[in-house]
Design a protein around this motif. Sequence first.
Motif, PDB file in Angstrom:
ATOM      1  N   TYR A 174      19.576  -3.441 -42.482  1.00  0.00           N
ATOM      2  CA  TYR A 174      18.247  -3.970 -42.752  1.00  0.00           C
ATOM      3  C   TYR A 174      17.187  -3.045 -42.170  1.00  0.00           C
ATOM      4  CZ  TYR A 174      18.228  -5.775 -37.951  1.00  0.00           C
ATOM      5  OH  TYR A 174      18.269  -5.890 -36.585  1.00  0.00           O
ATOM      6  N   THR A 175      15.982  -3.127 -42.737  1.00  0.00           N
ATOM      7  CA  THR A 175      14.935  -2.131 -42.454  1.00  0.00           C
ATOM      8  C   THR A 175      13.716  -2.677 -41.724  1.00  0.00           C
ATOM      9  OG1 THR A 175      13.748  -2.524 -44.539  1.00  0.00           O
ATOM     10  CG2 THR A 175      15.589  -0.954 -44.593  1.00  0.00           C
ATOM     11  N   ASP A 176      13.594  -3.992 -41.575  1.00  0.00           N
ATOM     12  CA  ASP A 176      12.369  -4.582 -41.015  1.00  0.00           C
ATOM     13  C   ASP A 176      11.130  -4.133 -41.790  1.00  0.00           C
ATOM     14  OD1 ASP A 176      13.224  -6.329 -39.065  1.00  0.00           O
ATOM     15  OD2 ASP A 176      13.424  -4.769 -37.551  1.00  0.00           O
ATOM     16  N   TYR A 177      11.267  -4.001 -43.108  1.00  0.00           N
ATOM     17  CA  TYR A 177      10.160  -3.648 -43.999  1.00  0.00           C
ATOM     18  C   TYR A 177       9.561  -2.275 -43.686  1.00  0.00           C
ATOM     19  CZ  TYR A 177      10.284  -8.540 -45.463  1.00  0.00           C
ATOM     20  OH  TYR A 177      10.688  -9.761 -45.954  1.00  0.00           O
ATOM     21  N   ASP A 178      10.357  -1.387 -43.110  1.00  0.00           N
ATOM     22  CA  ASP A 178       9.881  -0.079 -42.672  1.00  0.00           C
ATOM     23  C   ASP A 178      10.541   1.000 -43.527  1.00  0.00           C
ATOM     24  OD1 ASP A 178       9.633   2.414 -41.284  1.00  0.00           O
ATOM     25  OD2 ASP A 178       9.186   1.336 -39.444  1.00  0.00           O
ATOM     26  N   LEU A 179       9.738   1.807 -44.271  1.00  0.00           N
ATOM     27  CA  LEU A 179      10.291   2.829 -45.145  1.00  0.00           C
ATOM     28  C   LEU A 179      10.991   3.933 -44.358  1.00  0.00           C
ATOM     29  CD1 LEU A 179       7.539   3.263 -47.900  1.00  0.00           C
ATOM     30  CD2 LEU A 179       9.583   1.824 -47.919  1.00  0.00           C
ATOM     31  N   GLY A 180      10.492   4.228 -43.164  1.00  0.00           N
ATOM     32  CA  GLY A 180      11.164   5.213 -42.327  1.00  0.00           C
ATOM     33  C   GLY A 180      12.531   4.735 -41.892  1.00  0.00           C
ATOM     34  N   GLU A 181      12.629   3.459 -41.537  1.00  0.00           N
ATOM     35  CA  GLU A 181      13.920   2.890 -41.150  1.00  0.00           C
ATOM     36  C   GLU A 181      14.855   2.827 -42.356  1.00  0.00           C
ATOM     37  OE1 GLU A 181      16.887   1.461 -38.749  1.00  0.00           O
ATOM     38  OE2 GLU A 181      14.977   2.411 -38.220  1.00  0.00           O
ATOM     39  N   GLU A 182      14.311   2.556 -43.537  1.00  0.00           N
ATOM     40  CA  GLU A 182      15.134   2.573 -44.741  1.00  0.00           C
ATOM     41  C   GLU A 182      15.793   3.941 -44.915  1.00  0.00           C
ATOM     42  OE1 GLU A 182      14.341   1.053 -49.149  1.00  0.00           O
ATOM     43  OE2 GLU A 182      13.398   3.009 -48.824  1.00  0.00           O
ATOM     44  N   GLU A 183      15.023   5.013 -44.709  1.00  0.00           N
ATOM     45  CA  GLU A 183      15.576   6.357 -44.836  1.00  0.00           C
ATOM     46  C   GLU A 183      16.683   6.597 -43.810  1.00  0.00           C
ATOM     47  OE1 GLU A 183      14.101  10.984 -45.267  1.00  0.00           O
ATOM     48  OE2 GLU A 183      12.677   9.462 -44.579  1.00  0.00           O
ATOM     49  N   ARG A 184      16.467   6.168 -42.577  1.00  0.00           N
ATOM     50  CA  ARG A 184      17.481   6.365 -41.544  1.00  0.00           C
ATOM     51  C   ARG A 184      18.756   5.583 -41.857  1.00  0.00           C
ATOM     52  NH1 ARG A 184      12.642   6.573 -38.575  1.00  0.00           N
ATOM     53  NH2 ARG A 184      12.535   4.313 -38.290  1.00  0.00           N
ATOM     54  N   GLN A 185      18.591   4.344 -42.317  1.00  0.00           N
ATOM     55  CA  GLN A 185      19.758   3.520 -42.623  1.00  0.00           C
ATOM     56  C   GLN A 185      20.542   4.082 -43.808  1.00  0.00           C
ATOM     57  OE1 GLN A 185      20.999   0.947 -40.958  1.00  0.00           O
ATOM     58  NE2 GLN A 185      19.383   1.031 -39.414  1.00  0.00           N
ATOM     59  N   LEU A 186      19.828   4.532 -44.838  1.00  0.00           N
ATOM     60  CA  LEU A 186      20.511   5.075 -46.007  1.00  0.00           C
ATOM     61  C   LEU A 186      21.260   6.358 -45.669  1.00  0.00           C
ATOM     62  CD1 LEU A 186      17.935   4.398 -48.849  1.00  0.00           C
ATOM     63  CD2 LEU A 186      20.318   3.641 -48.797  1.00  0.00           C
ATOM     64  N   THR A 187      20.653   7.182 -44.831  1.00  0.00           N
ATOM     65  CA  THR A 187      21.327   8.407 -44.414  1.00  0.00           C
ATOM     66  C   THR A 187      22.638   8.075 -43.716  1.00  0.00           C
ATOM     67  OG1 THR A 187      19.227   9.596 -44.167  1.00  0.00           O
ATOM     68  CG2 THR A 187      21.136  10.493 -43.019  1.00  0.00           C
ATOM     69  N   ALA A 188      22.604   7.116 -42.800  1.00  0.00           N
ATOM     70  CA  ALA A 188      23.819   6.717 -42.080  1.00  0.00           C
ATOM     71  C   ALA A 188      24.856   6.124 -43.026  1.00  0.00           C
ATOM     72  CB  ALA A 188      23.458   5.709 -40.984  1.00  0.00           C
ATOM     73  N   LEU A 189      24.406   5.331 -44.000  1.00  0.00           N
ATOM     74  CA  LEU A 189      25.342   4.721 -44.945  1.00  0.00           C
ATOM     75  C   LEU A 189      25.971   5.768 -45.858  1.00  0.00           C
ATOM     76  CD1 LEU A 189      23.260   1.554 -45.876  1.00  0.00           C
ATOM     77  CD2 LEU A 189      25.465   1.551 -44.695  1.00  0.00           C
ATOM     78  N   LEU A 190      25.169   6.708 -46.339  1.00  0.00           N
ATOM     79  CA  LEU A 190      25.681   7.723 -47.254  1.00  0.00           C
ATOM     80  C   LEU A 190      26.696   8.640 -46.581  1.00  0.00           C
ATOM     81  CD1 LEU A 190      22.443   8.585 -49.237  1.00  0.00           C
ATOM     82  CD2 LEU A 190      24.586   7.744 -50.218  1.00  0.00           C
ATOM     83  N   GLU A 191      26.560   8.819 -45.276  1.00  0.00           N
ATOM     84  CA  GLU A 191      27.539   9.627 -44.547  1.00  0.00           C
ATOM     85  C   GLU A 191      28.941   9.020 -44.624  1.00  0.00           C
ATOM     86  OE1 GLU A 191      26.062  10.014 -40.610  1.00  0.00           O
ATOM     87  OE2 GLU A 191      24.497  11.447 -41.146  1.00  0.00           O
ATOM     88  N   ARG A 192      29.013   7.741 -44.898  1.00  0.00           N
ATOM     89  CA  ARG A 192      30.303   7.044 -44.964  1.00  0.00           C
ATOM     90  C   ARG A 192      30.781   6.854 -46.397  1.00  0.00           C
ATOM     91  NH1 ARG A 192      27.720   6.821 -40.662  1.00  0.00           N
ATOM     92  NH2 ARG A 192      28.705   6.425 -38.658  1.00  0.00           N
ATOM     93  N   ARG A 193      30.115   7.528 -47.337  1.00  0.00           N
ATOM     94  CA  ARG A 193      30.526   7.586 -48.731  1.00  0.00           C
ATOM     95  C   ARG A 193      30.756   6.225 -49.377  1.00  0.00           C
ATOM     96  NH1 ARG A 193      29.501  11.488 -51.985  1.00  0.00           N
ATOM     97  NH2 ARG A 193      31.338  10.992 -53.219  1.00  0.00           N
ATOM     98  N   PRO A 194      29.756   5.358 -49.430  1.00  0.00           N
ATOM     99  CA  PRO A 194      29.910   4.128 -50.203  1.00  0.00           C
ATOM    100  C   PRO A 194      30.082   4.465 -51.683  1.00  0.00           C
ATOM    101  CG  PRO A 194      27.607   4.481 -49.679  1.00  0.00           C
ATOM    102  CD  PRO A 194      28.377   5.524 -48.917  1.00  0.00           C
TER     103      PRO A 194
END
Length: 355
Positions: A111-131
């Motif tokens: 979750y991002t808390d409605y923050d676009l910067g946090e969205e970018e950080r979370q997606l980067t971490a998720l993509l590293e795990r190859r969903p």
Amino acid sequence: MSNDTGSARKARGPQRPTIRDVARLAGVSRMTVTRVLSEPDLVLPATRDRVKKAITDLGYVPDRTAGSLASRRTGFIALVLPTLTNANFSMVAHGLTEVLREKDYHLLISYTDYDLGEEERQLTALLERRPEAILLTGAKHRRSVARMLMMADVPVIELADLSSEPIQHAVGFSNHQVGRVAARHLISRGFRRIGAVASRPDRDQGDYRGEARIQGFEEELRAHGISTELVLRHGAAPVSYDHGVEAIGILLDREPALEAVFAVSDLSAVGVVTECQRRGVDVPGQLSVLGFGDFEIGRVINPPLTTIQVDFHALGKRAGHLLLDLLGGEIEDEPQSIDVGLNIIDRASIRDTTE
């Protein structure tokens, strides 16, 4: 979708960028790129900055599972939500899970808390795990996020909003239309002194779907010759009961003869009703209240809340079925846009002045 992501969409390439691509663009060896990613303090600042710029320009995401998952089959689907406390987003996750577990897929939720910067950080971490696919909320993202998603080489579905230019696919509804429907409903009941409450928009942190509702609401008021001066943007996202309490207090102090108010979420709307009761303002006798979201608390308060409903559980299931079709090759990977619709649930919080 924001203008930031429009130009990035045109640059979509067929393959996920590799560490070799980063090294070539930065003019360094692959070992240097690896060192920047794992031990950046050991790399000269100028070289480190050049590598990081190449990573950003390419939308490169390190593959943490490449060594152990040669088949690329991870069984995980990434879901990015703005918050975990909103019951409607929980229903999206429930609907998705019900469909995906049939094919032995599992959700990774952040979750991002409605923050676009946090969205970018979370997606980067998720993509590293190859969903094997990515689902994220809304249609507004940073340009770097859009680039990253377009280069990820997995299905991407945007939820709870419909954009004219989705990154790939979208399952949701028009938040702008929610606002127009809300305004038309209040106008049809004979109200003219009409207000609304929402959070304040912010460049990187805000409820962009709520802002779209308010913009649609304002457009419909203007189309009927009604002033928008009582539309209040107050406080930061996400909205809450307290937000509704504070916002309606400001509006009633500004315009004691306010006849009706639209809140971009039932949570704010419940706060509005509560503060009116504290002040001795009769709902709906003196002030009619309309919400959005059909939260359980809106059904049980007195008076029960009139609201605009979207079936978020069904939205999650529709997204899940679309995703399985995409992953299974059942449909072509052409952009899909699915509108789940909306409807008004009439309860007792709105008075009909036309009778």
